[in-house]
Design an enzyme around this catalytic site. Structure first.
Site, mmCIF file in Angstrom:
data_model
loop_
_atom_site.group_PDB
_atom_site.id
_atom_site.type_symbol
_atom_site.label_atom_id
_atom_site.label_comp_id
_atom_site.label_asym_id
_atom_site.label_seq_id
_atom_site.Cartn_x
_atom_site.Cartn_y
_atom_site.Cartn_z
ATOM 1 N N ARG A 123 -25.821 49.436 10.520
ATOM 2 C CA ARG A 123 -25.911 48.293 11.059
ATOM 3 C C ARG A 123 -26.519 47.443 10.141
ATOM 4 N NH1 ARG A 123 -29.041 53.426 12.777
ATOM 5 N NH2 ARG A 123 -28.935 53.476 15.115
ATOM 6 N N LYS A 145 -23.218 32.422 11.022
ATOM 7 C CA LYS A 145 -22.722 32.529 12.007
ATOM 8 C C LYS A 145 -21.600 33.824 11.967
ATOM 9 C CE LYS A 145 -23.937 28.905 15.056
ATOM 10 N NZ LYS A 145 -23.154 28.069 16.499
ATOM 11 N N GLU A 187 -13.991 18.627 9.906
ATOM 12 C CA GLU A 187 -15.218 19.311 10.172
ATOM 13 C C GLU A 187 -16.382 17.955 8.646
ATOM 14 O OE1 GLU A 187 -15.797 20.877 11.551
ATOM 15 O OE2 GLU A 187 -14.511 21.766 12.692
ATOM 16 N N LYS A 229 -23.930 20.825 5.222
ATOM 17 C CA LYS A 229 -24.243 21.980 5.947
ATOM 18 C C LYS A 229 -25.470 22.850 5.760
ATOM 19 C CE LYS A 229 -22.628 25.428 9.255
ATOM 20 N NZ LYS A 229 -21.390 26.153 9.508
ATOM 21 N N GLU A 239 -29.545 27.746 15.274
ATOM 22 C CA GLU A 239 -29.379 26.538 16.294
ATOM 23 C C GLU A 239 -30.370 26.359 17.374
ATOM 24 O OE1 GLU A 239 -25.376 27.298 16.285
ATOM 25 O OE2 GLU A 239 -25.229 25.562 18.938
ATOM 26 N N ARG A 243 -29.564 22.174 14.946
ATOM 27 C CA ARG A 243 -27.791 22.643 14.265
ATOM 28 C C ARG A 243 -26.512 22.313 15.229
ATOM 29 N NH1 ARG A 243 -26.491 28.509 11.600
ATOM 30 N NH2 ARG A 243 -24.858 28.379 11.510
ATOM 31 N N ASN A 247 -22.297 20.206 15.849
ATOM 32 C CA ASN A 247 -20.957 20.551 16.821
ATOM 33 C C ASN A 247 -20.233 19.645 17.998
ATOM 34 O OD1 ASN A 247 -21.021 23.631 17.979
ATOM 35 N ND2 ASN A 247 -22.689 23.086 19.313
ATOM 36 N N HIS A 250 -16.561 19.080 19.233
ATOM 37 C CA HIS A 250 -16.823 20.114 19.300
ATOM 38 C C HIS A 250 -15.903 20.911 20.940
ATOM 39 C CE1 HIS A 250 -16.609 21.165 15.373
ATOM 40 N NE2 HIS A 250 -16.403 21.878 14.912
ATOM 41 N N HIS A 254 -12.493 21.382 21.917
ATOM 42 C CA HIS A 254 -12.649 22.946 22.463
ATOM 43 C C HIS A 254 -11.096 22.664 24.202
ATOM 44 C CE1 HIS A 254 -15.718 25.107 19.988
ATOM 45 N NE2 HIS A 254 -14.288 25.464 19.476
ATOM 46 N N HIS A 267 -7.507 23.063 15.354
ATOM 47 C CA HIS A 267 -8.200 23.091 15.403
ATOM 48 C C HIS A 267 -8.848 21.365 14.526
ATOM 49 C CE1 HIS A 267 -12.824 23.966 16.101
ATOM 50 N NE2 HIS A 267 -13.191 23.227 15.105
HETATM 51 N N1 LIG Z 1 -18.853 31.027 10.872
HETATM 52 C C1 LIG Z 1 -18.963 30.115 11.969
HETATM 53 O O1 LIG Z 1 -19.448 28.665 11.441
HETATM 54 C C2 LIG Z 1 -17.141 28.856 11.537
HETATM 55 C C3 LIG Z 1 -17.888 28.443 11.840
HETATM 56 C C4 LIG Z 1 -16.408 27.061 11.715
HETATM 57 C C5 LIG Z 1 -14.950 28.009 11.174
HETATM 58 N N2 LIG Z 1 -15.133 28.740 12.017
HETATM 59 C C6 LIG Z 1 -14.358 30.235 12.479
HETATM 60 O O2 LIG Z 1 -13.361 29.533 11.554
HETATM 61 C C7 LIG Z 1 -11.694 30.179 11.354
HETATM 62 C C8 LIG Z 1 -11.197 29.224 11.170
HETATM 63 O O3 LIG Z 1 -10.545 29.371 9.301
HETATM 64 P P1 LIG Z 1 -10.067 28.381 8.363
HETATM 65 O O4 LIG Z 1 -9.536 27.277 9.052
HETATM 66 O O5 LIG Z 1 -10.111 28.730 7.242
HETATM 67 O O6 LIG Z 1 -8.655 29.602 9.055
HETATM 68 P P2 LIG Z 1 -8.228 30.643 7.844
HETATM 69 O O7 LIG Z 1 -9.154 31.457 8.232
HETATM 70 O O8 LIG Z 1 -6.950 31.457 9.694
HETATM 71 O O9 LIG Z 1 -7.020 30.254 7.371
HETATM 72 C C9 LIG Z 1 -5.599 29.560 7.438
HETATM 73 C C10 LIG Z 1 -4.963 29.716 6.551
HETATM 74 O O10 LIG Z 1 -5.081 29.326 4.796
HETATM 75 C C11 LIG Z 1 -4.730 30.937 4.471
HETATM 76 N N3 LIG Z 1 -5.521 30.531 3.356
HETATM 77 C C12 LIG Z 1 -6.317 30.558 3.163
HETATM 78 N N4 LIG Z 1 -6.751 30.329 1.597
HETATM 79 C C13 LIG Z 1 -5.890 30.298 0.837
HETATM 80 C C14 LIG Z 1 -5.683 29.035 -0.024
HETATM 81 N N5 LIG Z 1 -6.908 29.698 -0.873
HETATM 82 N N6 LIG Z 1 -4.411 29.137 -0.371
HETATM 83 C C15 LIG Z 1 -3.068 29.449 0.932
HETATM 84 N N7 LIG Z 1 -3.423 29.534 1.853
HETATM 85 C C16 LIG Z 1 -4.682 30.307 2.706
HETATM 86 C C17 LIG Z 1 -5.254 32.033 5.164
HETATM 87 O O11 LIG Z 1 -3.899 32.828 4.867
HETATM 88 C C18 LIG Z 1 -4.707 31.163 6.885
HETATM 89 O O12 LIG Z 1 -2.918 31.832 6.948
HETATM 90 C C19 LIG Z 1 -11.882 30.076 13.095
HETATM 91 O O13 LIG Z 1 -12.093 31.727 13.360
HETATM 92 C C20 LIG Z 1 -13.431 29.582 13.578
HETATM 93 O O14 LIG Z 1 -13.922 30.484 14.529
HETATM 94 C C21 LIG Z 1 -16.841 29.704 12.020
#
Ligand SMILES: NC(=O)c1ccc[n+]([C@@H]2O[C@H](COP(=O)([O-])OP(=O)(O)OC[C@H]3O[C@@H](n4cnc5c(N)ncnc54)[C@H](O)[C@@H]3O)[C@@H](O)[C@H]2O)c1
Length: 369
Positions: A123, A145, A187, A229, A239, A243, A247, A250, A254, A267
């Protein structure tokens, strides 16, 4: 680092928490000592790429704790219920209990997965986000999130689960491949467009320094972008209104990613084209001038981000398909499309008034003849 050197900015939501910007990985342990007197067990959740690069630096500061590391393969597919279940079994084998603290060390995938795990394990247990991609540092680690995907859609199962802190070490970005940098830049440019015309100008004038990864310029960019942010989620954590501005681009992005089955478009590229489409839609609503649209396109192009869909055959059919795909957007209400529109540079608004015809026209503007 001695802790006072790194002044955090605070997310002032229901449960406030600090975002430390420019905080060395090695110093996190020192911070934990000051905050959690009862802490004994730390569970790091990360992936092999990030672990190889950064786990040892992080662990240096954690010598006083019992530390276990759980490894998740890289990739969006890992944000799944199956992986969550495997993480739970492995965590239990390590003796994880209600007093354990989870450290999510990685990009947005790890942040979302480890965060969701922390939110439901017994929990809810303590969580620190340690973002290592640009996207995670300026965006996903801030705002609470967390989620996993479901066959029915991305981030369908999730929660608002604010961390105890966000610990951002800028030096982890040194190893990030440029394609991943682009996702974060899209972003960040979006943040500038929504809320900070000064940051937009900064991007326009700092191309060389940013491309050469000048540490001071990067520090400033990540700080200013994260601050946008933090400001927005502090005012509307759940949101209910403001907030949703985050988007911007997006809904279009998307739809494009889905239309292309998440192949051939990242993305960041989807968001980039989405920002331009949203700008054209805003122009139709009298919120944008063509000069401002050209500025947006110019800036995105400067950083190698696309502003047009070059080959519409990639989305198989016509813009009508993209319009249809927008129906699935989580923001829509009662069949009505809710769109975020830029209003000049540095402001954005929520619009419920866009007709399908106007949206279709905006799509056509970003499809090369
Ligand atoms: N929670 C939220 O508010 C929110 C907002 C935007 C996106 N997201 C989510 O974030 C995800 C995308 O995140 P992302 O773009 O960071 O991708 P990711 O987490 O897949 O990382 C991208 C790649 O970079 C590599 N990597 C990470 N750090 C590194 C570093 N310092 N040096 C070298 N390689 C490195 C990872 O191994 C991976 O292969 C999606 O799932 C999306 O839905 C969430």
């Amino acid at each position: 680092m001695s802790l006072p050197e790194c002044q955090p900015i605070e997310v002032t939501a229901d449960k406030p928490y600090p975002v430390f910007l420019g905080a060395p990985l090695e110093a996190l342990g020192e911070y934990l000592h000051t905050q959690f007197k009862d802490l004994e067990h730390v569970l790091i959740i990360t992936n092999p790429v990030v672990a190889e690069l950064y786990a040892e630096r992080l662990k240096k500061g954690l010598l006083d704790y019992r530390v276990n590391c759980l490894m998740v393969p890289a990739g969006e597919n890992e944000k799944s219920l199956e992986r969550l279940s495997q993480l739970t079994s492995a965590a239990l084998r390590f003796g994880t209990d209600r007093h354990t603290l989870v450290i999510a060390l990685g990009g947005g995938v790890i942040g979302d997965l480890a965060g969701f795990f922390a939110s439901i394990f017994m929990r809810g247990i303590r969580l620190i986000q340690v973002p290592t991609t640009l996207l995670a540092q300026v965006d996903s680690s801030i705002g609470g999130k967390v989620a996993v995907n479901h066959p029915a859609g991305k981030n369908i199962l999730g929660a608002f689960y604010p961390p105890q802190a966000v610990w951002t070490d800028f030096t982890t970005l040194d190893s990030l491949p440029w394609l991943e940098v682009e996702n974060g830049l899209a972003e960040s440019i979006k943040h500038a467009l929504i809320r900070n015309s000064g940051l937009f100008k900064f991007f326009e004038t700092q191309e060389d320094n940013l491309k050469q990864r000048n540490p001071l310029t990067w520090r400033e960019m990540v700080t200013r972008s994260s601050t946008v942010k933090v400001t927005i989620v502090s005012q509307d954590e759940r949101e209910q209104g403001l907030r949703a501005l985050l988007n911007l681009g997006h809904s279009f992005g998307h739809a494009l990613e889905t239309g292309m089955n998440y192949r051939g478009v990242t993305h960041g590229q989807g968001v980039s084209i989405g920002l331009v489409a949203a700008a054209y839609l805003a122009k139709a609503k009298g919120l944008m001038t063509m000069t401002e649209i050209d500025r947006i396109k110019g800036l995105l192009s400067l950083y190698g981000l696309p502003t047009q869909i070059v080959d519409i055959t990639l989305v198989k059919q016509d813009p009508q398909v993209l319009l249809e795909l927008m129906k699935a957007d989580k923001k829509n209400q009662g069949g009505r499309k809710i769109l975020i529109l830029p209003q000049g540079i540095g402001r954005a608004v929520i619009s419920k008034e866009c007709t399908d015809l106007e949206i279709l026209e905006a799509w056509k503007q970003v499809i090369s003849a």
